[in-house]
Design a protein around this motif. Structure first.
Motif, PDB file in Angstrom:
ATOM      1  N   HIS A  89      36.480 -21.442  -1.081  1.00  0.00           N
ATOM      2  CA  HIS A  89      37.441 -20.613  -0.364  1.00  0.00           C
ATOM      3  C   HIS A  89      37.046 -20.376   1.081  1.00  0.00           C
ATOM      4  O   HIS A  89      37.884 -20.333   1.970  1.00  0.00           O
ATOM      5  CB  HIS A  89      37.613 -19.264  -1.069  1.00  0.00           C
ATOM      6  CG  HIS A  89      38.656 -19.326  -2.131  1.00  0.00           C
ATOM      7  ND1 HIS A  89      39.974 -19.009  -1.895  1.00  0.00           N
ATOM      8  CD2 HIS A  89      38.587 -19.684  -3.429  1.00  0.00           C
ATOM      9  CE1 HIS A  89      40.664 -19.178  -3.004  1.00  0.00           C
ATOM     10  NE2 HIS A  89      39.844 -19.580  -3.949  1.00  0.00           N
ATOM     11  N   MET A  90      35.750 -20.203   1.305  1.00  0.00           N
ATOM     12  CA  MET A  90      35.346 -19.797   2.651  1.00  0.00           C
ATOM     13  C   MET A  90      34.985 -20.964   3.540  1.00  0.00           C
ATOM     14  O   MET A  90      35.220 -20.923   4.732  1.00  0.00           O
ATOM     15  CB  MET A  90      34.156 -18.837   2.564  1.00  0.00           C
ATOM     16  CG  MET A  90      34.551 -17.526   1.922  1.00  0.00           C
ATOM     17  SD  MET A  90      33.134 -16.552   1.465  1.00  0.00           S
ATOM     18  CE  MET A  90      32.610 -15.984   3.067  1.00  0.00           C
ATOM     19  N   VAL A  99      38.226 -29.572  -6.579  1.00  0.00           N
ATOM     20  CA  VAL A  99      37.434 -28.772  -7.516  1.00  0.00           C
ATOM     21  C   VAL A  99      38.297 -28.354  -8.702  1.00  0.00           C
ATOM     22  O   VAL A  99      37.863 -28.403  -9.862  1.00  0.00           O
ATOM     23  CB  VAL A  99      36.848 -27.536  -6.802  1.00  0.00           C
ATOM     24  CG1 VAL A  99      36.209 -26.591  -7.798  1.00  0.00           C
ATOM     25  CG2 VAL A  99      35.840 -27.963  -5.758  1.00  0.00           C
ATOM     26  N   GLU A 100      39.533 -27.991  -8.406  1.00  0.00           N
ATOM     27  CA  GLU A 100      40.427 -27.588  -9.480  1.00  0.00           C
ATOM     28  C   GLU A 100      40.618 -28.735 -10.471  1.00  0.00           C
ATOM     29  O   GLU A 100      40.588 -28.540 -11.684  1.00  0.00           O
ATOM     30  CB  GLU A 100      41.771 -27.165  -8.880  1.00  0.00           C
ATOM     31  CG  GLU A 100      42.539 -26.231  -9.762  1.00  0.00           C
ATOM     32  CD  GLU A 100      43.705 -25.607  -9.021  1.00  0.00           C
ATOM     33  OE1 GLU A 100      43.548 -25.331  -7.805  1.00  0.00           O
ATOM     34  OE2 GLU A 100      44.750 -25.414  -9.644  1.00  0.00           O
ATOM     35  N   PHE A 145      34.674 -24.324 -17.702  1.00  0.00           N
ATOM     36  CA  PHE A 145      34.967 -24.450 -16.270  1.00  0.00           C
ATOM     37  C   PHE A 145      36.381 -24.033 -15.914  1.00  0.00           C
ATOM     38  O   PHE A 145      36.613 -23.231 -15.021  1.00  0.00           O
ATOM     39  CB  PHE A 145      34.801 -25.917 -15.836  1.00  0.00           C
ATOM     40  CG  PHE A 145      33.470 -26.227 -15.248  1.00  0.00           C
ATOM     41  CD1 PHE A 145      32.538 -25.219 -15.044  1.00  0.00           C
ATOM     42  CD2 PHE A 145      33.147 -27.519 -14.878  1.00  0.00           C
ATOM     43  CE1 PHE A 145      31.304 -25.502 -14.499  1.00  0.00           C
ATOM     44  CE2 PHE A 145      31.911 -27.813 -14.328  1.00  0.00           C
ATOM     45  CZ  PHE A 145      30.993 -26.807 -14.142  1.00  0.00           C
ATOM     46  N   ALA A 146      37.324 -24.628 -16.622  1.00  0.00           N
ATOM     47  CA  ALA A 146      38.724 -24.414 -16.281  1.00  0.00           C
ATOM     48  C   ALA A 146      39.053 -22.928 -16.305  1.00  0.00           C
ATOM     49  O   ALA A 146      39.734 -22.422 -15.414  1.00  0.00           O
ATOM     50  CB  ALA A 146      39.621 -25.170 -17.246  1.00  0.00           C
ATOM     51  N   PHE A 147      38.533 -22.219 -17.320  1.00  0.00           N
ATOM     52  CA  PHE A 147      38.846 -20.792 -17.458  1.00  0.00           C
ATOM     53  C   PHE A 147      38.098 -19.974 -16.412  1.00  0.00           C
ATOM     54  O   PHE A 147      38.671 -19.122 -15.742  1.00  0.00           O
ATOM     55  CB  PHE A 147      38.480 -20.313 -18.861  1.00  0.00           C
ATOM     56  CG  PHE A 147      39.140 -21.127 -19.933  1.00  0.00           C
ATOM     57  CD1 PHE A 147      40.488 -20.953 -20.211  1.00  0.00           C
ATOM     58  CD2 PHE A 147      38.428 -22.082 -20.634  1.00  0.00           C
ATOM     59  CE1 PHE A 147      41.112 -21.724 -21.183  1.00  0.00           C
ATOM     60  CE2 PHE A 147      39.044 -22.852 -21.609  1.00  0.00           C
ATOM     61  CZ  PHE A 147      40.381 -22.669 -21.887  1.00  0.00           C
ATOM     62  N   THR A 148      36.811 -20.242 -16.287  1.00  0.00           N
ATOM     63  CA  THR A 148      36.004 -19.503 -15.318  1.00  0.00           C
ATOM     64  C   THR A 148      36.575 -19.685 -13.921  1.00  0.00           C
ATOM     65  O   THR A 148      36.762 -18.734 -13.177  1.00  0.00           O
ATOM     66  CB  THR A 148      34.553 -20.017 -15.308  1.00  0.00           C
ATOM     67  OG1 THR A 148      34.230 -20.457 -16.614  1.00  0.00           O
ATOM     68  CG2 THR A 148      33.617 -18.957 -14.870  1.00  0.00           C
ATOM     69  N   LEU A 152      38.163 -16.657 -11.580  1.00  0.00           N
ATOM     70  CA  LEU A 152      37.527 -16.314 -10.308  1.00  0.00           C
ATOM     71  C   LEU A 152      38.447 -16.612  -9.127  1.00  0.00           C
ATOM     72  O   LEU A 152      38.557 -15.835  -8.188  1.00  0.00           O
ATOM     73  CB  LEU A 152      36.210 -17.083 -10.154  1.00  0.00           C
ATOM     74  CG  LEU A 152      35.117 -16.697 -11.150  1.00  0.00           C
ATOM     75  CD1 LEU A 152      33.925 -17.628 -11.008  1.00  0.00           C
ATOM     76  CD2 LEU A 152      34.690 -15.257 -10.933  1.00  0.00           C
ATOM     77  N   ASP A 153      39.123 -17.750  -9.212  1.00  0.00           N
ATOM     78  CA  ASP A 153      40.017 -18.166  -8.138  1.00  0.00           C
ATOM     79  C   ASP A 153      41.107 -17.116  -7.912  1.00  0.00           C
ATOM     80  O   ASP A 153      41.405 -16.746  -6.782  1.00  0.00           O
ATOM     81  CB  ASP A 153      40.625 -19.523  -8.518  1.00  0.00           C
ATOM     82  CG  ASP A 153      41.403 -20.134  -7.375  1.00  0.00           C
ATOM     83  OD1 ASP A 153      40.792 -20.346  -6.309  1.00  0.00           O
ATOM     84  OD2 ASP A 153      42.608 -20.389  -7.542  1.00  0.00           O
ATOM     85  N   THR A 154      41.679 -16.641  -9.012  1.00  0.00           N
ATOM     86  CA  THR A 154      42.724 -15.618  -8.900  1.00  0.00           C
ATOM     87  C   THR A 154      42.155 -14.364  -8.240  1.00  0.00           C
ATOM     88  O   THR A 154      42.796 -13.768  -7.370  1.00  0.00           O
ATOM     89  CB  THR A 154      43.261 -15.249 -10.289  1.00  0.00           C
ATOM     90  OG1 THR A 154      43.496 -16.461 -11.000  1.00  0.00           O
ATOM     91  CG2 THR A 154      44.545 -14.460 -10.192  1.00  0.00           C
TER      92      THR A 154
END
Ligand SMILES: Nc1ncnc2c1ncn2[C@@H]1O[C@H](COP(=O)(O)OP(=O)(O)OP(=O)(O)O)[C@@H](O)[C@H]1O
Ligand SMILES: [Mg+2]
Lengths: 269, 378
Positions: A89-90, A99-100, A145-148, A152-154
């Protein structure tokens, strides 16, 4: 209550309640049936299934194993994903979709392929790991991964990370302080959510652990199910209730952290 | 005594030049505005002073010392952002206290200063409120208190009132001025709202496309704009392309689209034949017959195209024979009731009501600049 006196309002709650009751029935019925079945014995109601489970040392071993795996996976997965999400993000927004995509990749690979491929790799890299159930941890991390990532992304998206960072820096905070005092506290809810999802993934995972021949809770449950149906039902119920307890725990903690803890710091301004 | 100086700052993003030779001196306790249209580089300039961005060349000097390599957290520059930037997990008091805690100040001092600062911004009693429990205006007040708590060398404000509605913005403008006088810190204030800049600033730097067109007091900028852009961007101006015919001492004779005009040289020397711009503010343009203050500066034939009553003035728009639109703000002494839409009128002005902008005017820009009230804050 004004419901009776207002004719226009009268119909609405009934419709609403119908929906609520319908939903509750839809979700509750199987659980109730499960519960009833787990308490059924040859001669009427009995808690035999539960006592049998409680007395089985293998059950406790499985619980211990699953919880250990869950803890290890959660910690490692967060250590990996929190920095990744922040970094993406930064510093590297151009890699976000990449990454997604990577986090979703695991769903495109059949578990058996994953196991065979990764075993080959681990044999070369860390053969010692193959002999212990901890070998499951890297797999679980990948699975979660997908869930974490999403949790976090949200959480990160809901913050204006760039402005918050700038604000903290202009007030004299270095990078470490910015992360520990500003960013992480604001991501607490997201981190707890990610942890919860990871734990549920691990506690429910069957295919990989059975392929590796480790007796985790789901594997144990399936085993019991082949010999005693009531026992499996009891285990399923225990797992569901445990998950709920966890969920409630997380939301209570979240609420506490959201208001309460900060409120106590005010007192000491 | 803290002075901030930016010197010949150049900043590019790829091929795009965001800042080109920005130079500006700010004295202790001065309120300086960066004013300019969207995309002219105001935020970029501010972020370079704050240390969030690095200039390609040029320098930022605090009290004469280059601070180029100093990271933002060591510069002690306060910053207030346009979007609400309070830490959502902290109360108003904790937000304000953050800067002090970072500097490991004793708890007693932290508590006292946080309370003091919230009092300064008029938020006593809101110490325990979280950002989401406060209005936009209150949040910006907290942000201001938070940025001032460490007594920064300068306070940088990037359109801090941009997200507020007009009423609240006007209240906050006065508040900001009061607070600035009380703390005596240099404020560098970014805005694209010319009224805001005129109201608040000691000096304004008018920017276009990465350059400063003019730096001066609000009065200088309004009455003596250095470029046609400045004339049009600050308030409303009637601009006419004219050619210099001659200069006699302080008086310059120019030829314009509707005849011969006169203006003051203001200490400059004009080349005969050079193209310059004549500016007449709407309040200096009157129909002939109305009282002129001073010697006549010129006049132009036109037709009235609209008359709008605006309370203290009547906004009278006219069109010249050449098709140039001009606007006059007529007071009661100008007898606006004698005018009617469609009727011919001779518009006139005094020599002191005109100003020569030493720059040629693109013929497409002739006439009134379109800076009406509804433009501000857009
Ligand atoms: N990180 C960046 N990468 C590329 N171009 C940028 C970047 N930041 C700013 N720019 C460009 O630089 C120019 C100046 O931007 P800046 O944000 O300073 O404008 P501004 O004067 O603050 O405008 P506004 O009033 O809209 O905030 C703009 O044209 C913008 O597109
Ligand atoms: Mg900007």
């Amino acid at each position: 209550m004004g419901i009776v006196s207002d004719p226009r309002r009268r119909g609405v709650p009934i419709g609403r309640w119908a929906v609520v009751i319908g939903c509750v029935a839809f979700f509750a019925a199987p659980l109730i049936a499960l519960a009833l079945f787990s308490f059924t014995g040859k001669a009427g109601w009995t808690a035999d299934a539960y006592t049998a489970i409680a007395k089985d040392p293998q059950f406790w071993k499985s619980v211990g194993l699953s919880l250990t795996l869950a803890a290890a996976t959660t910690v490692l997965s967060l250590l990996l994903m929190v920095p990744t999400v922040l970094w993406v993000h930064m510093r590297a927004p151009q890699y976000r979709s990449l990454v997604e995509a990577i986090t979703l990749l695991v769903f495109a690979v059949p578990p058996i392929t994953l196991v065979i491929g990764a075993t080959g790799l681990l044999l070369g890299l860390a053969p010692a790991l193959l002999g212990t159930p901890l070998v499951l941890v890297p797999f679980y991390i990948v699975l979660s991964f997908a869930f974490t990532y999403r949790a976090l992304d949200t959480g990160v998206k809901a913050l204006d990370l760039a402005t918050l960072t700038d604000a903290a820096q202009s007030l004299g905070a270095g990078p470490v302080m910015t992360i520990t005092r500003v960013i992480l506290p604001n991501l607490r809810t997201a981190i707890l959510g990610a942890a919860f999802l990871t734990i549920t993934v691990v506690l429910g995972e069957y295919v990989l652990s059975s392929l590796f021949l480790y007796n985790t809770l789901p594997v144990y449950m399936a085993d019991v199910g082949t010999t005693q149906a009531q026992g499996a039902a009891a285990l399923a119920l225990i797992t569901v209730l445990f998950t709920w307890l966890l969920l409630i725990g997380v939301s209570v903690i979240t609420r506490r952290l959201g208001g309460g803890r900060v409120a106590t710091t005010i007192a000491g301004v | 005594m803290t002075t901030v100086r930016v010197e010949k700052i150049r900043k590019t993003y790829g091929d795009f030049v965001a800042l080109e030779g920005l130079t500006l001196d700010m004295a202790e306790g001065e309120f300086v505005s960066f004013l300019g249209p969207s995309g002219c580089g105001k935020t970029t300039a501010l972020r370079i002073v704050a240390g969030f961005e690095f200039a390609d060349s040029g320098s930022v000097l605090i009290d004469g010392d280059e601070i180029g390599p100093v990271p933002p957290n060591r510069r002690n520059m306060g910053m207030v952002f346009q979007n609400y930037s309070l830490f959502p997990n902290m109360t108003a008091a904790d937000n304000v206290a953050f800067g002090l805690r970072v500097r490991k100040q004793p708890a007693e001092k932290v508590r006292r200063r946080a309370t003091e600062m919230l009092e300064l911004v008029g938020l006593s009693g809101k110490e325990g409120n979280f950002p989401h429990q406060m209005s936009g205006g209150q949040q910006q007040r907290v942000a201001l208190a938070r940025a001032l708590v460490n007594m920064p060398k300068a306070l940088l404000l990037d359109e801090p009132l941009g997200a507020l509605d007009l009423k609240l913005r006007q209240v906050m403008q006065l508040e900001l001025k009061r607070i600035q006088r009380e703390v005596g810190i240099t404020f560098i204030f970014v805005t694209h709202d010319q009224e805001e800049a005129l109201t608040m600033s000691d000096r304004i730097a008018v920017m276009t496309q990465g350059r400063t067109d003019q730096i001066g007091t609000p009065t200088e900028i309004y009455h003596r704009p250095a470029t046609a852009f400045v004339a049009g961007f600050i308030g409303t101006a009637n601009l006419l392309p004219v050619t210099v015919r001659g200069q006699e001492g302080d008086q310059v004779t120019v030829d314009g689209p509707g005849g011969r005009y006169f203006a003051r040289a203001e200490g400059r020397t004009y080349q005969v034949g050079s193209s310059v711009t004549l500016m007449v503010r709407p309040e200096r343009l009157v129909p002939s017959g109305a009282p002129l203050h001073g010697a006549a500066g010129g006049s132009i034939e036109a037709t009235v195209t609209s008359l709008v009553f605006q309370g203290p003035v009547v906004r009278c728009q006219v069109q010249t024979a050449a098709g140039v639109d001009l606007v006059a703000h007529l007071g009661p002494e100008d007898d606006p009731s004698s005018l009617s839409v469609g009727s011919p009128v001779r518009m006139t002005w005094s020599i002191d009501g005109a100003y020569l902008v030493p720059e040629a005017l693109d013929s497409g820009l002739a006439g009134v600049t379109q800076m009406e009230d509804d433009e501000t804050g857009a």
